[in-house]
Design a protein around this motif. Sequence first.
Motif, mmCIF file in Angstrom:
data_model
loop_
_atom_site.group_PDB
_atom_site.id
_atom_site.type_symbol
_atom_site.label_atom_id
_atom_site.label_comp_id
_atom_site.label_asym_id
_atom_site.label_seq_id
_atom_site.Cartn_x
_atom_site.Cartn_y
_atom_site.Cartn_z
ATOM 1 N N GLY A 1 0.828 -1.201 0.000
ATOM 2 C CA GLY A 1 0.000 0.000 0.000
ATOM 3 C C GLY A 1 0.859 1.246 0.000
ATOM 4 O O GLY A 1 0.594 2.222 -0.719
ATOM 5 N N ARG A 2 1.903 1.224 0.796
ATOM 6 C CA ARG A 2 2.844 2.348 0.840
ATOM 7 C C ARG A 2 3.527 2.544 -0.511
ATOM 8 O O ARG A 2 3.602 3.658 -1.036
ATOM 9 N N LEU A 3 4.003 1.439 -1.085
ATOM 10 C CA LEU A 3 4.686 1.534 -2.389
ATOM 11 C C LEU A 3 3.734 1.960 -3.498
ATOM 12 O O LEU A 3 4.113 2.705 -4.400
ATOM 13 N N GLY A 4 2.489 1.493 -3.436
ATOM 14 C CA GLY A 4 1.523 1.824 -4.475
ATOM 15 C C GLY A 4 1.222 3.302 -4.559
ATOM 16 O O GLY A 4 0.975 3.834 -5.653
ATOM 17 N N GLU B 1 -13.542 4.846 -2.481
ATOM 18 C CA GLU B 1 -14.056 6.216 -2.500
ATOM 19 C C GLU B 1 -14.133 6.826 -1.100
ATOM 20 O O GLU B 1 -14.485 7.999 -0.953
ATOM 21 N N GLN B 2 -13.752 6.067 -0.094
ATOM 22 C CA GLN B 2 -13.650 6.647 1.247
ATOM 23 C C GLN B 2 -12.377 7.479 1.413
ATOM 24 O O GLN B 2 -12.268 8.281 2.340
ATOM 25 N N PHE B 3 -11.403 7.297 0.511
ATOM 26 C CA PHE B 3 -10.095 7.932 0.666
ATOM 27 C C PHE B 3 -9.785 8.875 -0.491
ATOM 28 O O PHE B 3 -10.215 8.631 -1.628
ATOM 29 N N PRO B 4 -9.003 9.947 -0.246
ATOM 30 C CA PRO B 4 -8.557 10.808 -1.343
ATOM 31 C C PRO B 4 -7.604 10.048 -2.253
ATOM 32 O O PRO B 4 -6.956 9.084 -1.830
ATOM 33 N N ALA B 5 -7.482 10.481 -3.501
ATOM 34 C CA ALA B 5 -6.716 9.741 -4.509
ATOM 35 C C ALA B 5 -5.281 9.484 -4.089
ATOM 36 O O ALA B 5 -4.740 8.402 -4.333
ATOM 37 N N ARG B 6 -4.644 10.437 -3.444
ATOM 38 C CA ARG B 6 -3.224 10.299 -3.098
ATOM 39 C C ARG B 6 -2.984 9.264 -2.000
ATOM 40 O O ARG B 6 -1.848 8.835 -1.786
ATOM 41 N N LEU B 7 -4.043 8.850 -1.305
ATOM 42 C CA LEU B 7 -3.912 7.855 -0.236
ATOM 43 C C LEU B 7 -4.738 6.598 -0.510
ATOM 44 O O LEU B 7 -4.916 5.767 0.374
ATOM 45 N N ARG B 8 -5.202 6.445 -1.732
ATOM 46 C CA ARG B 8 -6.141 5.357 -2.028
ATOM 47 C C ARG B 8 -5.521 3.969 -1.891
ATOM 48 O O ARG B 8 -6.161 3.048 -1.401
ATOM 49 N N TYR B 9 -4.318 3.805 -2.388
ATOM 50 C CA TYR B 9 -3.713 2.467 -2.337
ATOM 51 C C TYR B 9 -3.490 2.053 -0.891
ATOM 52 O O TYR B 9 -3.883 0.964 -0.459
ATOM 53 N N ALA B 10 -2.873 2.938 -0.109
ATOM 54 C CA ALA B 10 -2.596 2.615 1.295
ATOM 55 C C ALA B 10 -3.887 2.455 2.084
ATOM 56 O O ALA B 10 -4.063 1.479 2.821
ATOM 57 N N GLY B 11 -4.810 3.412 1.940
ATOM 58 C CA GLY B 11 -6.053 3.351 2.702
ATOM 59 C C GLY B 11 -6.892 2.138 2.368
ATOM 60 O O GLY B 11 -7.376 1.430 3.260
ATOM 61 N N SER B 12 -7.058 1.878 1.078
ATOM 62 C CA SER B 12 -7.861 0.737 0.648
ATOM 63 C C SER B 12 -7.232 -0.580 1.082
ATOM 64 O O SER B 12 -7.926 -1.490 1.561
#
Length: 449
Positions: free
Chosen positions: A84-87, A366-377
């Motif tokens: 998620g961090r790398l993504g 869609e719960q997260f902003p685009a810049r944090l989507r990979y990590a958040g999801s």
Amino acid sequence: MTSTNKAAKAVTRKPPAGAIKAYVASLTGTSLEYYDFAIYSVASALVFPKIFFPGNDEFVALLLSFSAFAVGYLARPIGGVIFGRLGDKIGRKYVLVFTLVLIGVATVLIGALPDYSVIGVAAPTILVLLRLAQGIGVGGEWGGAVLLSSEFGDPNKRGFWSSAAQIGPPAGNLMANGVLAILTASLSEEAFLSWGWRVAFLASALLVVFGLVIRLKLEETPVFKAIQAHGDRPKAPIKEVFTTQPKALVAAALSRVCPDILYALFTVFVAVYATKELGMTTGNVLSAILIGSAFQLFLIPLAGALTDRFNRRWVYGIAAAATAAYIPLFFLMIQGKSVAMLTVGTVIGLALHAFMYGPQAAFITEQFPARLRYAGSSLAYTLAGVIGGAVAPIIFTALYGAAGGGWYLIAVYILVASVVTIVGMLLGRDPKPEEDVRLMQGTHAQPAA
């Protein structure tokens, strides 16, 4: 209607460039990876208790096998954190290539692993380590696969475009159970336990090569390219998710609990209950799961598309409530030991799962902003798996034993899971496609409060 909303609606006229290719890549990649994961799931119920955990009481061996199964889920948050961090830092594409290789290699090695009679306690030990590698890979796979299709697709139709990755598990399950059904039908039980089950694991090598060819040809998603252009990649995405998106993380994680547990019931535990309590054959159970998974191939994208037209959280919540009501009916349906009723019941159960799982990817991302989507999801998906799918087979087995072979406690367990997921729907936010549009137009998308 604002200019941003007009722009958001304008992109619905035709699929954005690269969207269909990304949809296929997301679908095929996750199908291949969940094939690997699914054959382990079935084998954990029907094969591994006998060849990797022998010498124990049958019930204890089953619990040990399901504990090894759970390791794959427990390892997912590790994959969610790492990938998620790398993504969010280096992009979606290369992370997805690595996760595919990781899961594929682990699965092939399981197929080649000597059993307990050959290398003793080293056999279950290595099995657990390989299961750990599988889980880490899947933990990083899901978030990227969802973003691959959704960030190429129309943000107003995220339910449909995001469903590509959601088709992967039933498609992989369909392939896995299909292969296992053929093997069990064509081989004696002794031959299947001796070497037949290994064929399904070793065959994944060919599937992984096919998946790699597709993913290596992909470009990075337009949304991530826009984030790069803005210089807005997060320095510490995991930390930022926990500090700035706690409500989103909780809502997204709770949304997974019911569908995860329901899926474990119909693809893992039903195999145990139907064979041990009802006296059905392994082939009967595998066929029922096979048919149910085939229906899901169509129901999952349908459910995703449906939530683009109607409120996503309401559709999801209604399916969760219907699940709680259906489980007692399912067990009553199959008490007559009819294979037909088992099949119909499994199809209905997996259909209810589809109406949660289909829109799940869209709801979570869609719960997260685009810049944090990979990590958040990834965090939401994997952390929820620990309290959902990871322990579900163990809890099912324990409740089954505590009730003396009864199903009543299992129905209560599903009821609690349904309530938890409904709470997630209440905490979550509705889609805001204009955030992606603003980002693509050159202005920063701001997350909703």
